[in-house]
Scaffold this motif. Structure first.
Motif, PDB file in Angstrom:
ATOM      1  N   LEU A 134       0.828  -1.213   0.000  1.00  0.00           N
ATOM      2  CA  LEU A 134       0.000   0.000   0.000  1.00  0.00           C
ATOM      3  C   LEU A 134       0.859   1.258   0.000  1.00  0.00           C
ATOM      4  CD1 LEU A 134      -2.790  -1.239   2.422  1.00  0.00           C
ATOM      5  CD2 LEU A 134      -3.036  -0.803  -0.037  1.00  0.00           C
ATOM      6  N   ALA A 135       1.973   1.220   0.740  1.00  0.00           N
ATOM      7  CA  ALA A 135       2.880   2.386   0.756  1.00  0.00           C
ATOM      8  C   ALA A 135       3.411   2.641  -0.657  1.00  0.00           C
ATOM      9  CB  ALA A 135       4.023   2.140   1.732  1.00  0.00           C
ATOM     10  N   ARG A 136       3.766   1.563  -1.364  1.00  0.00           N
ATOM     11  CA  ARG A 136       4.269   1.752  -2.737  1.00  0.00           C
ATOM     12  C   ARG A 136       3.168   2.230  -3.670  1.00  0.00           C
ATOM     13  NH1 ARG A 136       8.959  -2.760  -3.691  1.00  0.00           N
ATOM     14  NH2 ARG A 136       9.699  -2.737  -1.544  1.00  0.00           N
ATOM     15  N   LEU A 137       1.968   1.716  -3.458  1.00  0.00           N
ATOM     16  CA  LEU A 137       0.862   2.085  -4.354  1.00  0.00           C
ATOM     17  C   LEU A 137       0.458   3.545  -4.184  1.00  0.00           C
ATOM     18  CD1 LEU A 137      -1.242  -1.188  -4.127  1.00  0.00           C
ATOM     19  CD2 LEU A 137       0.004  -0.340  -6.124  1.00  0.00           C
ATOM     20  N   VAL A 138       0.517   4.033  -2.944  1.00  0.00           N
ATOM     21  CA  VAL A 138       0.108   5.423  -2.744  1.00  0.00           C
ATOM     22  C   VAL A 138       1.110   6.368  -3.416  1.00  0.00           C
ATOM     23  CG1 VAL A 138       1.171   6.030  -0.513  1.00  0.00           C
ATOM     24  CG2 VAL A 138      -1.116   6.848  -1.048  1.00  0.00           C
ATOM     25  N   GLU A 139       2.336   5.891  -3.579  1.00  0.00           N
ATOM     26  CA  GLU A 139       3.383   6.703  -4.232  1.00  0.00           C
ATOM     27  C   GLU A 139       3.420   6.489  -5.741  1.00  0.00           C
ATOM     28  OE1 GLU A 139       6.786   5.151  -2.217  1.00  0.00           O
ATOM     29  OE2 GLU A 139       6.581   6.486  -0.490  1.00  0.00           O
ATOM     30  N   SER A 140       2.492   5.704  -6.287  1.00  0.00           N
ATOM     31  CA  SER A 140       2.543   5.349  -7.720  1.00  0.00           C
ATOM     32  C   SER A 140       1.243   5.784  -8.411  1.00  0.00           C
ATOM     33  CB  SER A 140       2.719   3.839  -7.891  1.00  0.00           C
ATOM     34  OG  SER A 140       3.795   3.369  -7.134  1.00  0.00           O
ATOM     35  N   PRO A 141       1.091   7.079  -8.696  1.00  0.00           N
ATOM     36  CA  PRO A 141      -0.184   7.570  -9.224  1.00  0.00           C
ATOM     37  C   PRO A 141      -0.548   7.001 -10.592  1.00  0.00           C
ATOM     38  CG  PRO A 141       1.500   9.299  -9.265  1.00  0.00           C
ATOM     39  CD  PRO A 141       2.091   8.147  -8.519  1.00  0.00           C
ATOM     40  N   GLU A 142       0.419   6.380 -11.249  1.00  0.00           N
ATOM     41  CA  GLU A 142       0.123   5.795 -12.565  1.00  0.00           C
ATOM     42  C   GLU A 142      -0.639   4.475 -12.433  1.00  0.00           C
ATOM     43  OE1 GLU A 142       3.008   5.931 -11.068  1.00  0.00           O
ATOM     44  OE2 GLU A 142       3.946   3.953 -11.198  1.00  0.00           O
ATOM     45  N   ILE A 143      -0.661   3.899 -11.208  1.00  0.00           N
ATOM     46  CA  ILE A 143      -1.370   2.627 -11.004  1.00  0.00           C
ATOM     47  C   ILE A 143      -2.814   2.942 -10.606  1.00  0.00           C
ATOM     48  CG2 ILE A 143      -1.444   0.499  -9.654  1.00  0.00           C
ATOM     49  CD1 ILE A 143       1.557   0.512  -9.519  1.00  0.00           C
ATOM     50  N   ILE A 144      -3.727   2.661 -11.510  1.00  0.00           N
ATOM     51  CA  ILE A 144      -5.136   3.041 -11.307  1.00  0.00           C
ATOM     52  C   ILE A 144      -6.043   1.851 -11.652  1.00  0.00           C
ATOM     53  CG2 ILE A 144      -4.728   5.508 -11.734  1.00  0.00           C
ATOM     54  CD1 ILE A 144      -5.642   5.058 -14.612  1.00  0.00           C
ATOM     55  N   GLY A 145      -7.314   1.985 -11.321  1.00  0.00           N
ATOM     56  CA  GLY A 145      -8.274   0.911 -11.622  1.00  0.00           C
ATOM     57  C   GLY A 145      -8.365  -0.057 -10.462  1.00  0.00           C
ATOM     58  N   ILE A 146      -8.257  -1.359 -10.772  1.00  0.00           N
ATOM     59  CA  ILE A 146      -8.379  -2.403  -9.734  1.00  0.00           C
ATOM     60  C   ILE A 146      -7.087  -3.213  -9.717  1.00  0.00           C
ATOM     61  CG2 ILE A 146      -9.678  -4.421  -8.959  1.00  0.00           C
ATOM     62  CD1 ILE A 146     -12.077  -3.406 -10.552  1.00  0.00           C
ATOM     63  N   LEU A 147      -6.613  -3.513  -8.529  1.00  0.00           N
ATOM     64  CA  LEU A 147      -5.411  -4.342  -8.394  1.00  0.00           C
ATOM     65  C   LEU A 147      -5.628  -5.357  -7.276  1.00  0.00           C
ATOM     66  CD1 LEU A 147      -2.465  -4.782  -9.292  1.00  0.00           C
ATOM     67  CD2 LEU A 147      -1.780  -3.212  -7.457  1.00  0.00           C
ATOM     68  N   HIS A 148      -5.347  -6.620  -7.566  1.00  0.00           N
ATOM     69  CA  HIS A 148      -5.431  -7.658  -6.538  1.00  0.00           C
ATOM     70  C   HIS A 148      -4.116  -7.728  -5.765  1.00  0.00           C
ATOM     71  CE1 HIS A 148      -9.001 -10.032  -8.436  1.00  0.00           C
ATOM     72  NE2 HIS A 148      -9.330  -8.846  -7.954  1.00  0.00           N
ATOM     73  N   VAL A 149      -4.234  -7.606  -4.440  1.00  0.00           N
ATOM     74  CA  VAL A 149      -3.055  -7.614  -3.567  1.00  0.00           C
ATOM     75  C   VAL A 149      -3.218  -8.801  -2.619  1.00  0.00           C
ATOM     76  CG1 VAL A 149      -1.723  -6.283  -1.880  1.00  0.00           C
ATOM     77  CG2 VAL A 149      -2.863  -5.094  -3.766  1.00  0.00           C
ATOM     78  N   GLY A 150      -2.645  -9.929  -3.035  1.00  0.00           N
ATOM     79  CA  GLY A 150      -2.780 -11.145  -2.231  1.00  0.00           C
ATOM     80  C   GLY A 150      -1.450 -11.846  -2.094  1.00  0.00           C
ATOM     81  N   GLY A 151      -1.477 -12.974  -1.381  1.00  0.00           N
ATOM     82  CA  GLY A 151      -0.258 -13.746  -1.176  1.00  0.00           C
ATOM     83  C   GLY A 151       0.010 -14.698  -2.330  1.00  0.00           C
ATOM     84  N   VAL A 152       1.113 -15.428  -2.224  1.00  0.00           N
ATOM     85  CA  VAL A 152       1.530 -16.295  -3.331  1.00  0.00           C
ATOM     86  C   VAL A 152       0.983 -17.713  -3.207  1.00  0.00           C
ATOM     87  CG1 VAL A 152       3.631 -15.037  -3.929  1.00  0.00           C
ATOM     88  CG2 VAL A 152       3.725 -16.716  -2.113  1.00  0.00           C
ATOM     89  N   LEU A 173      -7.030 -15.050  -5.003  1.00  0.00           N
ATOM     90  CA  LEU A 173      -6.857 -13.959  -5.977  1.00  0.00           C
ATOM     91  C   LEU A 173      -5.694 -14.245  -6.917  1.00  0.00           C
ATOM     92  CD1 LEU A 173      -7.281 -10.776  -3.711  1.00  0.00           C
ATOM     93  CD2 LEU A 173      -9.014 -11.941  -5.111  1.00  0.00           C
ATOM     94  N   ASP A 174      -5.936 -14.065  -8.191  1.00  0.00           N
ATOM     95  CA  ASP A 174      -4.850 -14.081  -9.180  1.00  0.00           C
ATOM     96  C   ASP A 174      -4.111 -12.744  -9.038  1.00  0.00           C
ATOM     97  OD1 ASP A 174      -4.444 -15.088 -12.526  1.00  0.00           O
ATOM     98  OD2 ASP A 174      -3.607 -13.247 -11.718  1.00  0.00           O
ATOM     99  N   THR A 175      -2.799 -12.817  -8.832  1.00  0.00           N
ATOM    100  CA  THR A 175      -2.038 -11.581  -8.587  1.00  0.00           C
ATOM    101  C   THR A 175      -0.991 -11.336  -9.683  1.00  0.00           C
ATOM    102  OG1 THR A 175      -0.731 -12.875  -7.014  1.00  0.00           O
ATOM    103  CG2 THR A 175      -2.388 -11.416  -6.093  1.00  0.00           C
ATOM    104  N   SER A 176      -1.284 -11.813 -10.893  1.00  0.00           N
ATOM    105  CA  SER A 176      -0.332 -11.572 -12.004  1.00  0.00           C
ATOM    106  C   SER A 176      -0.140 -10.076 -12.236  1.00  0.00           C
ATOM    107  CB  SER A 176      -0.843 -12.170 -13.321  1.00  0.00           C
ATOM    108  OG  SER A 176      -1.472 -13.369 -13.119  1.00  0.00           O
ATOM    109  N   ARG A 177      -1.217  -9.306 -12.118  1.00  0.00           N
ATOM    110  CA  ARG A 177      -1.108  -7.873 -12.377  1.00  0.00           C
ATOM    111  C   ARG A 177      -0.212  -7.199 -11.326  1.00  0.00           C
ATOM    112  NH1 ARG A 177      -6.571  -4.475 -13.485  1.00  0.00           N
ATOM    113  NH2 ARG A 177      -6.575  -5.752 -15.370  1.00  0.00           N
ATOM    114  N   LEU A 178      -0.329  -7.657 -10.076  1.00  0.00           N
ATOM    115  CA  LEU A 178       0.526  -7.110  -9.004  1.00  0.00           C
ATOM    116  C   LEU A 178       1.996  -7.367  -9.341  1.00  0.00           C
ATOM    117  CD1 LEU A 178       0.682  -5.885  -6.086  1.00  0.00           C
ATOM    118  CD2 LEU A 178       0.612  -8.242  -5.238  1.00  0.00           C
ATOM    119  N   GLU A 179       2.287  -8.595  -9.818  1.00  0.00           N
ATOM    120  CA  GLU A 179       3.672  -8.928 -10.192  1.00  0.00           C
ATOM    121  C   GLU A 179       4.178  -8.015 -11.291  1.00  0.00           C
ATOM    122  OE1 GLU A 179       4.180 -13.120 -11.198  1.00  0.00           O
ATOM    123  OE2 GLU A 179       3.338 -13.570  -9.221  1.00  0.00           O
ATOM    124  N   GLU A 180       3.269  -7.706 -12.221  1.00  0.00           N
ATOM    125  CA  GLU A 180       3.655  -6.860 -13.353  1.00  0.00           C
ATOM    126  C   GLU A 180       3.819  -5.397 -12.921  1.00  0.00           C
ATOM    127  OE1 GLU A 180       1.346  -5.722 -17.372  1.00  0.00           O
ATOM    128  OE2 GLU A 180       0.823  -7.672 -16.489  1.00  0.00           O
TER     129      GLU A 180
END
Ligand SMILES: NC(=O)C1=CN([C@@H]2O[C@H](COP(=O)(O)OP(=O)(O)OC[C@H]3O[C@@H](n4cnc5c(N)ncnc54)[C@H](OP(=O)(O)O)[C@@H]3O)[C@@H](O)[C@H]2O)C=CC1
Ligand SMILES: Cc1cn([C@H]2C[C@H](O)[C@@H](COP(=O)(O)OP(=O)(O)O[C@H]3O[C@@H](C)C(=O)[C@@H](O)[C@H]3O)O2)c(=O)[nH]c1=O
Length: 292
Positions: A205-223, A266-273
């Motif tokens: 979440l700390a990284r996401l708040v600093e990344s304004p280019e990341i928008i929409g929906i993102l799954h943040v789950g474990g592996v 949750l599929d977290t491929s987008r988080l990895e990307e």
């Protein structure tokens, strides 16, 4: 940046405040009732059920970014008071989203894996939510209000785990305490999640708040996709506790007022990307990270 963290007195909020302390940002925590501070971060009471007070607090604090964690997060509390849940989880999220959009500010809203119906595994961001719990419905409505504004981010978190830093025991604390007292506990074999530890969730979440280019929906789950039973068995074994006291049961053995979705992994491929440098641990590694 000046960052407001709502829900600062909660389980996740405590970890987020710890992560942001010393980050160079000016952080202001908000809670419903608890004022004071955590580390160097002030915590102010701002009750989200009062839209005028909320709007005034936003204008007064004038944050560059908002990490909106506050919610009625207990499934049974939502069932007991759906109107309150709707006000806090949906309406207040809408007020915050509208303010952030009108003022061109960053908003990250935390939603949940429980927006899915659980009928299969590995849910992706573009799958349609169909919550079967009142809690999930209230969070889905919060998502809708936030996503009216294309520059905001909905971070859908999976089941979080770790020791409490806020004074109220977590689910894991309760199981560990029971095992220390040599009491047996039953855990579902037929409820599957991709759990994430609080410390890694706070890091994301700390990284996401600093990344304004990341928008929409993102799954943040474990592996790892595990059952509730498997999750607690591994964590208890790692803590050196008597895992033979943990029993596997099925949802049908302990029917509640609202049956839980069976599989909200949750599929977290987008988080990895999108956050390739985020290091996500195993279940045991996550527990260690929370204890640091
Ligand atoms: N825990 C989990 O496994 C998961 C959590 N999530 C989401 O993550 C977020 C954080 O969850 P978690 O930390 O576990 O939740 P907690 O229940 O531990 O904390 C909730 C926070 O919201 C605040 N809050 C509640 N009602 C109000 C109100 N009327 N006005 C202002 N603040 C209010 C509480 O303040 P106070 O302490 O003063 O009452 C508290 O700080 C939530 O959005 C939740 O939906 C998503 C997936 C999984
Ligand atoms: C009665 C019973 C419950 N259980 C489990 C299932 C039930 O989900 C769980 C209750 O613990 P929890 O409160 O941690 O679980 P839960 O209510 O699922 O916690 C939720 O919190 C909110 C904020 C979320 O957004 C969700 O993703 C989720 O993490 O106990 C068993 O495993 N066996 C049993 O016999």
């Amino acid at each position: 940046m000046r960052i407001v963290v709502t829900g600062a007195s909660g389980q996740l909020g405590s970890y987020v405040l710890d992560r942001l302390d010393g980050s160079g940002h000016e952080v202001i925590g908000w809670s419903r009732s608890t004022g004071g501070s955590r580390g160097r971060t002030p915590i102010e009471p701002v009750d989200l059920i009062d839209p005028d007070a909320l709007a005034a607090a936003l204008d007064r604090t004038n944050p560059d970014a908002i990490l909106h964690l506050a919610a009625i997060s207990r499934v049974d509390r939502v069932l007991a008071d759906p109107a309150l849940a709707s006000t806090v989880n949906a309406d207040a999220s809408g007020t915050i989203a509208d303010w952030a959009s009108s003022n061109a500010r960053r908003l990250v809203f935390t939603s949940t894996d429980l927006v899915f119906d659980g009928s299969r595994a590995w849910w992706r961001e573009d799958d349609s939510p169909r919550p079967i719990l009142g809690y999930g419905r209230s969070k889905q409505e919060g998502e809708r209000r936030v996503l009216r504004h294309p520059s905001h981010l909905v971070a859908r978190l999976s089941l979080l785990y770790g020791p409490s830093r806020c004074g109220r025991p977590t689910f894991l604390d309760a199981i560990i305490d029971a095992l220390r007292r040599r009491e047996s506990r039953s855990l579902f074999l037929d409820e599957f999640r991709t759990p994430l530890d609080y410390a890694t969730a706070a890091e994301a979440l700390a990284r996401l708040v600093e990344s304004p280019e990341i928008i929409g929906i993102l799954h943040v789950g474990g592996v790892e996709r595990v059952s509730r039973f498997e999750m607690l068995r591994r964590l208890a074994a790692h803590a050196g506790l008597p895992v033979n006291l943990l029993r596997g049961n099925r949802q049908d053995d302990a029917p509640g007022p609202e049956p839980r979705p069976s599989d909200v992994s949750l599929d977290t491929s987008r988080l990895e990307e999108w956050l390739p440098a985020l290091d996500r641990p195993t279940l045991e590694g996550g527990l260690e990270r929370c204890l640091r």
